[in-house]
Structure formats: C-alpha cells, structure tokens
Design a protein around this motif. Structure first.
Motif, PDB file in Angstrom:
ATOM      1  N   LEU A   1      48.144  43.202  32.711  1.00 54.20           N
ATOM      2  CA  LEU A   1      47.270  44.393  33.348  1.00 54.20           C
ATOM      3  C   LEU A   1      47.149  45.487  32.607  1.00 54.20           C
ATOM      4  N   LYS A   2      45.741  45.872  32.691  1.00 51.63           N
ATOM      5  CA  LYS A   2      45.484  46.901  31.679  1.00 51.63           C
ATOM      6  C   LYS A   2      44.568  47.769  32.363  1.00 51.63           C
ATOM      7  N   MET A   3      44.442  49.130  32.105  1.00 51.60           N
ATOM      8  CA  MET A   3      43.548  50.251  32.903  1.00 51.60           C
ATOM      9  C   MET A   3      42.252  49.538  32.800  1.00 51.60           C
ATOM     10  N   ASN A   4      41.568  49.059  31.683  1.00 51.33           N
ATOM     11  CA  ASN A   4      40.361  48.555  31.497  1.00 51.33           C
ATOM     12  C   ASN A   4      40.048  47.117  31.971  1.00 51.33           C
ATOM     13  N   ASP A   5      40.956  46.638  32.605  1.00 48.79           N
ATOM     14  CA  ASP A   5      40.666  45.217  33.240  1.00 48.79           C
ATOM     15  C   ASP A   5      39.609  45.065  34.475  1.00 48.79           C
ATOM     16  N   SER A   6      38.821  43.946  34.178  1.00 49.41           N
ATOM     17  CA  SER A   6      37.829  43.814  35.585  1.00 49.41           C
ATOM     18  C   SER A   6      38.432  43.069  36.276  1.00 49.41           C
ATOM     19  N   LEU A   7      38.370  43.415  37.587  1.00 48.92           N
ATOM     20  CA  LEU A   7      39.012  42.822  38.751  1.00 48.92           C
ATOM     21  C   LEU A   7      37.830  42.459  39.697  1.00 48.92           C
ATOM     22  N   LEU A   8      37.716  41.282  40.267  1.00 51.64           N
ATOM     23  CA  LEU A   8      36.991  41.284  41.448  1.00 51.64           C
ATOM     24  C   LEU A   8      37.676  41.770  42.618  1.00 51.64           C
ATOM     25  N   PHE A   9      36.839  42.444  43.364  1.00 48.24           N
ATOM     26  CA  PHE A   9      37.254  43.265  44.431  1.00 48.24           C
ATOM     27  C   PHE A   9      36.975  42.241  45.868  1.00 48.24           C
ATOM     28  N   TYR A  10      38.050  41.746  46.076  1.00 45.44           N
ATOM     29  CA  TYR A  10      38.101  40.607  47.344  1.00 45.44           C
ATOM     30  C   TYR A  10      37.086  41.199  48.534  1.00 45.44           C
ATOM     31  N   ASN A  11      36.240  40.088  48.847  1.00 43.54           N
ATOM     32  CA  ASN A  11      35.254  40.246  49.737  1.00 43.54           C
ATOM     33  C   ASN A  11      34.263  41.101  49.694  1.00 43.54           C
ATOM     34  N   ASN A  12      33.864  41.710  48.532  1.00 42.79           N
ATOM     35  CA  ASN A  12      32.980  42.610  48.316  1.00 42.79           C
ATOM     36  C   ASN A  12      31.930  42.467  47.210  1.00 42.79           C
ATOM     37  N   ASN A  13      32.372  41.329  46.532  1.00 40.11           N
ATOM     38  CA  ASN A  13      31.358  40.765  45.487  1.00 40.11           C
ATOM     39  C   ASN A  13      31.125  41.737  44.513  1.00 40.11           C
ATOM     40  N   ARG A  14      32.096  42.581  44.174  1.00 37.96           N
ATOM     41  CA  ARG A  14      31.574  43.563  43.085  1.00 37.96           C
ATOM     42  C   ARG A  14      33.265  43.798  42.108  1.00 37.96           C
ATOM     43  N   THR A  15      32.965  44.214  41.003  1.00 42.12           N
ATOM     44  CA  THR A  15      33.958  44.327  40.054  1.00 42.12           C
ATOM     45  C   THR A  15      34.807  46.156  39.959  1.00 42.12           C
ATOM     46  N   VAL A  16      35.818  46.194  40.180  1.00 39.42           N
ATOM     47  CA  VAL A  16      36.629  47.316  39.869  1.00 39.42           C
ATOM     48  C   VAL A  16      37.689  47.262  38.778  1.00 39.42           C
ATOM     49  N   HIS A  17      38.324  48.485  38.465  1.00 39.85           N
ATOM     50  CA  HIS A  17      39.046  48.662  37.604  1.00 39.85           C
ATOM     51  C   HIS A  17      40.291  49.296  37.950  1.00 39.85           C
ATOM     52  N   PRO A  18      41.547  48.988  37.404  1.00 41.11           N
ATOM     53  CA  PRO A  18      42.687  49.512  37.544  1.00 41.11           C
ATOM     54  C   PRO A  18      42.732  51.050  37.427  1.00 41.11           C
ATOM     55  N   CYS A  19      43.392  51.913  38.124  1.00 41.34           N
ATOM     56  CA  CYS A  19      43.429  53.405  37.884  1.00 41.34           C
ATOM     57  C   CYS A  19      44.799  53.822  38.379  1.00 41.34           C
ATOM     58  N   ASN A  20      45.087  54.981  37.829  1.00 40.39           N
ATOM     59  CA  ASN A  20      46.508  55.775  38.195  1.00 40.39           C
ATOM     60  C   ASN A  20      46.201  56.314  39.465  1.00 40.39           C
ATOM     61  N   GLN A  21      46.918  56.231  40.370  1.00 43.51           N
ATOM     62  CA  GLN A  21      46.757  56.952  41.547  1.00 43.51           C
ATOM     63  C   GLN A  21      48.230  57.834  41.724  1.00 43.51           C
ATOM     64  N   ASN A  22      48.354  58.692  40.713  1.00 45.14           N
ATOM     65  CA  ASN A  22      49.572  59.534  40.435  1.00 45.14           C
ATOM     66  C   ASN A  22      50.847  58.849  40.033  1.00 45.14           C
TER      67      ASN A  22
END
Length: 714
Positions: free
Chosen positions: A157-178
C-alpha cells in the motif's frame, strides 16, 4: 374326488417359544437402538512466551510447522529481530523466526511500526506476517523456509496506489486523514489450497482513507492483493465506511478451497440508506450482517449479500468462512435485545446456495440460565472471540474469552471453545483453561481499562489420525499494567480422537415387531414341522437390522458394509434381492417407520451361495437424500429381509434348537470415495430357531389342534 383337510391352529401357541420370558412391545421396537455418545476432545495448554495480541498459522504442507505472531516478538540478539515464534514439532517447542534489523532499516527507513501482526501460509508453505509500516507505505514479512528467516515483500500500500472504489466504478488513491494507513487489526490471508485456481495469492485488508474528491479524504478499508508472492500488488479495492460501516477485522476475510474470497462486516440498515446496498434485507433499525464475495481471485466483489438481519439482534462483529462459493458460514456477536440491554451472545448461520437463503440462527455460548452475556472484552477494545474452519474436515471452531466463572471481577476470564460441523448445532462449551480464570486486562476496581489486548486466534491442523484445533490468546496470572507485561501467550491444543464406529444388530418381523427373547436375552423364533418336513417359520419373514453409529468426533462421508447372513437363510424375494430385500435408512428419529430411506440399489450387491453376503458401498453420503455426512452421534440402519431356505425340506426336529449367526464388518472414511481417515469395526449377533411339530399336543409348547373337519368334494 378330492379330499381337502383343514387344520385350525390355536391362535398363539405356535408363535410362542419354550423358555421365552419376554416379548418386546411395539413401543420398544419403535425405539431405534440408542446412539453412543460421541467422543470428547482432550485439552492441553502451554505457554509460548510473553503475550500480546497473538495469531497462529499452520503450514498446509507440514502441519507440524506453526507460526505464532505477536506476543513477545521484537529484538532477539545482535542483528536479529524476531518477527514471529516458530515451531517445527506441533507446538511442543518454540524459537524466534528472525529478520535482519539492519535489513529492515535499509528498506523501511525510520519511523516504522510493527503492531498487531498476523500470520498466514500459502499453498507452497511460504509464510507471511504483517503488517509493518512507516506512515506512508506498508509491507509484509515473507519466509520461504517455514518461518525461520524473513525478508520483506514489496510495499502493498502506497499513497499513489490506484484502488477501485467499490460500487462506484472509479479509481481513488489513499490519503492521510491526519494519520497514515492504520495498521490496527489487519487481515492477512494467503490462499493455502492446492485446489484453488488462485492458490498462493496473498490478500491484505487494512484501514486507510481515500481521496474520493479533491476536498474529501474519507475513511474506509482497502483490500490489496498479490498474485506473484508479494513481488507486485495491484487491482485493489477500497470500501468507504459510509458504504459498509465496518468490515470485520482479522476474520472479516476468508478464502475457500475453490479460490472464492469473502469479506464480512456490518452494513448500514436499509432504513437509513437512500440506496440500500444490502439487497433483500429487512428494513430494520439495526445494522445488518453483510458478506461480499469474489469469484475472480479478489479482482472484483459482488453486491452485498444480506447474511444477518434480525430485528432483535444488534450486531457487534461478523466473521466468515466457506467451503466454496455456495457454502458460506457466518459467526457473529450480537446484542440480544429481547433480553436486557447489552446481553451479547455468539450466533451462527449457514447458506448452501451462495447467500440467497440462510439457515435459522444457532446459539453457540450455552449458558442460558441465567441468560446473561458471558463473552468478555479485555478493556476498551472489541469483544474477544475468533472463528475458523478446518478445510479437511469441515469442522467449525469458535473460541472466546468467557467470564462465567469470574465472580465479581470483570478483569479475569477463561477461554471457552465449541465446535460444529453444520453451524446449526454446536457442541457443549468446553473450558480450555481449567485452572483459570486468568487476568486479561488492566485492573481498575474490578473492571477493564484499555490495554491493547484486543484479539485472539483459532486455527486447525489435520493429518489422518491427528486432528487438532489451536487457540492462542494473551492471559496472565497477575494483574496487568497498561501494556500487559504480565500477560503470556497461551497456546491451547484441542485434540480430537480418531474416528470410530459402533455397529449393533437386532431382529424384527415384517411388522417391525421385535423377535421375542429367551431367558438369556437372545432372539428366538419357531420352525414349524409336519411329518418331518419344514412347513414354515414363525414369524414367516425375519428382518435383520444393522445399526451403524458414528461414535467419533469426525463426520464420515463414505462407508462400506459387508454383512454375512446366517446360513440356511436367504434374502427374500430371491429374484430381487438387492432391489427389494435390502433397505438403507438414515436413523434420524426414534421410530423405525419414520426414518428416511437412502437406499441406492446401484450401491448394493449380494453374493450367491450359502451363506449369502450383502455388500453395501456409499461413496458419498452428502450425495444421498440426507445431503450431509454422517455426523458424530448419528446412525444409519441397514435392513435385510430373510426367509428360511430349508422350507419344504426334510429335517430332523431333534437337530433343533439351531443357532444362526449374522456378521457385519463396517469401514467408514472422513472423505468421499474412501479417502481420508478410516474407522472400522465388526460385530456378530445370533438368534435361535426352535422346532415345533404341528399336531403333537404331547410336546410342551407345540400347537394344539382345536378342530379337524373333513370334506368330500364330488
């Protein structure tokens, strides 16, 4: 001119035997022979080393090779850094499995943490332990020598990984929420099944936020997978917390032998969701238990399957296991809201159609009077329990911290254990810590404070003749400080006895009334003579019954029975011996007439000659109409209809009484088609035939002639 002579025999005299002291009633006959109690597993507990949130994994290529993660790992000596505790002898001794400390620093750099590690093996016997992170990336440790030495995989897991947003058919990336990827309660599972098309895949479930739009870094859970042993990672999926409020940690992920991947957790109630993700769920105020299924090796997941939706149960956590994409088991902790608030119990359900329908709810913890909650929590963390399934036997294992023996202090508990083979009925709870209870948390006026001791683990090990469940948990004999330095990793071994069978025999007439007994308790019947010729028997037909009972603790899935019939007796009718004369039943009731028939004539053969031999083969009990294995304590009944082969032959009444012996040899296996662990047994039983000469009132017990009429027909 034809002379016809009619002899009228007294109603009961011919049917009664000399010396008979009892005739079993029909009510006695209707009671199938009592089933022998199943064998009870044995319990042993040892200590690994210092304790703290331990897990256990069993090498599928060598069941004696065990890894316990957590609980006292860390600095060993010199450049060695202990990743896990390793055993090569089934847990009798332990050593550190090490990585080089300087190697870790060269890869992860500074600021890394290693907490709540969990262990797993793949089908090749490679071990993985994780996770380790530095706030922006996460890795697994990997060993190719049974856990003796470890290196790191590529970052999963890296901050620039591309993850499939479940049930939304688009890609998101990890981020730091504090905070970076949150390593608490990770789930790490490698596919251990040689039968799986995705064998050796590695799956990791870890909490992390994702950038769902430029302004929102939303919290959720990411599933990452590797198909090449951790060299590369890709095709991950991210689940928003607003979609599914909690994917259960650790056991919230499972792999089936066919490669199907399952996630389990708690979804929001349909009552509060505009677009309800949990299809076919009731509209209740409670959250619902959700199962997600992947049949493509974790690349994509189904719509949520509604597994638990009871308006009277408030869910705390859900765990999952499966034998295939169709056969899914869930165990969950829930608040029984029909009782007082916060009365938590463990429950189970099973689906055999891929989640379209579910069985009725079964209760696992068995203290019902008073019906208060006994599943314990070690402080501010979750309740302490775990669930796993033996892939070889199909046994479901559940263990939990239980405070039924704690008195007034909620800082101590015992480990209790139960098992099931169908998730519908569970064995009597077994206390695995007989010298307990033990301390489990920081003490504060008899109540727990948060200590970080917030998970335990269950696994299984099986080789023919050696069937075990393992439980690891952190418990102490002294009060615990904040980080629980007084706790030790306890290693509990539950050993199941080898499979065993019991076979017994009994006899009835065609009406299912048992044959009468003589003074010694032996079955008896009469052979009726006239002028030195055997005319008949009383009763006219005899049913010989063999009762085969599973007296072990392992379900039996295939069976062979050879029954050598008494000499001078043959199956009736002789021209349809296997099709009509032999019947097989599943003994699920107390009455012989009520038992469902499972006869498959293709599985029956009868040898010619005297004595005749019946050969019964059942290649797969699950494929019969009962639909499951022969469970511990269950029986099958084999009925053979016999007639006397000496009828119409000249015999000497003086050669009676004669004893006739029936012999049964039975073998059964834990797997279909006579594979797996074998159990076998044999028995014999006999009945006695007495001669009764008709029209001879001088002989005690013989039939009396009450009327003789002679007619002449012209």
């Amino acid at each position: 001119m034809l002379l016809l002579t009619l002899l009228t025999i007294s109603s009961t005299a011919a049917a009664q035997a000399i010396g008979a002291v009892s005739s079993p009633t029909r009510e006695m006959m209707m009671q199938a022979p009592s089933q022998t109690s199943q064998s009870v597993p044995s319990i042993n507990m040892t200590t690994v080393r210092a304790g703290y949130e331990a897990s256990i994994a069993v090498n599928p290529t060598n069941p004696l090779n065990l890894i316990v993660s957590g609980g006292g790992v860390g600095g060993d000596s010199g450049d060695h850094w202990g990743v896990a505790s390793v055993s090569s002898d089934g847990g009798r001794s332990w050593r550190f499995g090490n990585a080089s400390f300087s190697y870790i620093l060269s890869r992860v750099k500074s600021g890394w943490g290693f907490a709540d590690p969990v262990a797993t093996f793949n089908a090749r016997g490679d071990a993985y332990v994780g996770t380790i992170d530095n706030g922006t990336m996460e890795w697994l440790f990997k060993s190719t020598d049974g856990g003796n030495s470890f290196l790191l995989t590529s970052p999963f897991l890296k901050m620039n990984d591309s993850l499939l947003f479940y049930n939304n058919n688009r890609t998101v990336h990890p981020c730091n929420q504090n905070r970076g990827p949150f390593r608490d309660y990770p789930a790490v599972i490698a596919d251990p099944y040689s039968t799986s098309p995705y064998r050796n895949n590695v799956y990791v479930l870890v909490r992390t936020a994702a950038q769902i739009d430029p302004a929102i870094c939303a919290w959720g859970v990411a599933l990452e997978r590797s198909t090449d042993g951790g060299e590369t990672w890709g095709s991950g999926t991210w689940f928003a917390q607003t979609q599914i409020s909690l994917l259960s940690d650790n056991r919230g992920m499972a792999v089936a032998p066919d490669g199907s991947v399952f996630l389990a957790g708690i979804g929001g109630s349909c009552l509060f969701l505009t677009q309800c993700l949990s299809r076919n769920c009731l509209t209740t105020e409670n959250n619902v238990g959700i199962v997600l299924k992947s049949t493509d090796g974790g690349a994509s997941f189904s719509h949520p399957i509604c597994a638990v939706d009871d308006p009277h149960i408030g869910l705390e956590a859900v765990e999952v296991a499966a034998t295939s994409a169709s056969n899914i088991y869930v165990v969950y902790l829930g608040d029984n809201e029909t009782l007082a608030p916060n009365v938590f119990h463990l429950y189970s359900e099973v689906s055999h159609d891929g989640g379209s329908s579910w069985s009725s709810i079964a209760r696992i913890d068995d203290v019902t009077s008073p019906d208060s909650g006994h599943v314990a929590s070690a402080g501010a963390g979750p309740f302490m329990w775990d669930f796993s399934m033996s892939p070889q036997t199909g046994r479901l294992d559940v263990a939990w911290f239980d405070n039924r023996n704690q008195g007034v202090s909620y800082t101590v508990a015992d480990i209790y254990y139960s098992y099931s083979y169908d998730a519908k009925a569970w064995a009597t709870n077994i206390r695995t810590t007989p010298d307990g209870p033990y301390y489990m948390c920081t003490q504060s006026t008899n109540f727990c404070l948060g200590t970080g001791n917030d998970f335990m683990w269950v696994a299984s090990s099986y080789t023919p003749g050696n069937d075990k469940a393992y439980i690891v948990a952190s418990l102490g004999k002294a009060p615990c400080d904040y980080l629980c330095s007084a706790l030790l990793t306890r290693f509990v071994t539950v050993t199941f006895p080898a499979p065993s069978l019991r076979v017994s025999m009994f006899y009835t007439d065609s009406s299912l009334d048992p044959l009468p007994f003589d003074g010694s308790g032996n079955s008896i019947l009469n052979v009726l003579f006239a002028r030195g010729i055997v005319e008949s028997t009383s009763p006219h037909r005899v049913l010989a019954w063999a009762n085969v009972t599973n007296t072990g603790s392992l379900p039996l899935k295939s069976l062979v029975l050879d029954e050598t019939l008494p000499a001078d007796w043959s199956i009736n009718p002789p021209w349809l011996r296997a099709k009509v004369g032999v019947r097989v039943y599943y003994a699920n009731s107390t009455g012989l007439l009520k038992n469902p028939e499972i006869t498959q004539t293709s599985s029956l053969t009868v040898s010619s000659g005297s004595p005749e031999i019946v050969h019964l083969t059942i290649t797969n009990l699950t494929a019969t109409i009962i639909g499951h294995a022969l469970m511990p304590g269950e029986s099958i009944l084999v009925s053979i209809r016999l007639s006397y082969s000496l009828v119409r032959t000249s015999q000497s009444p003086a050669s009676y009484p004669r004893n006739y012996t029936d012999i049964a040899n039975v073998a059964a296996w834990g797997q279909p088609y006579y594979a797996g662990t074998e159990a076998s047994t044999s028995t014999s039983d006999s009945f006695t035939a007495y001669a009764r000469v008709l029209a001879d009132p001088a002989r005690t017990g013989n039939a009396n002639v009450s009327n003789v009429h002679k007619y002449t027909l012209v």
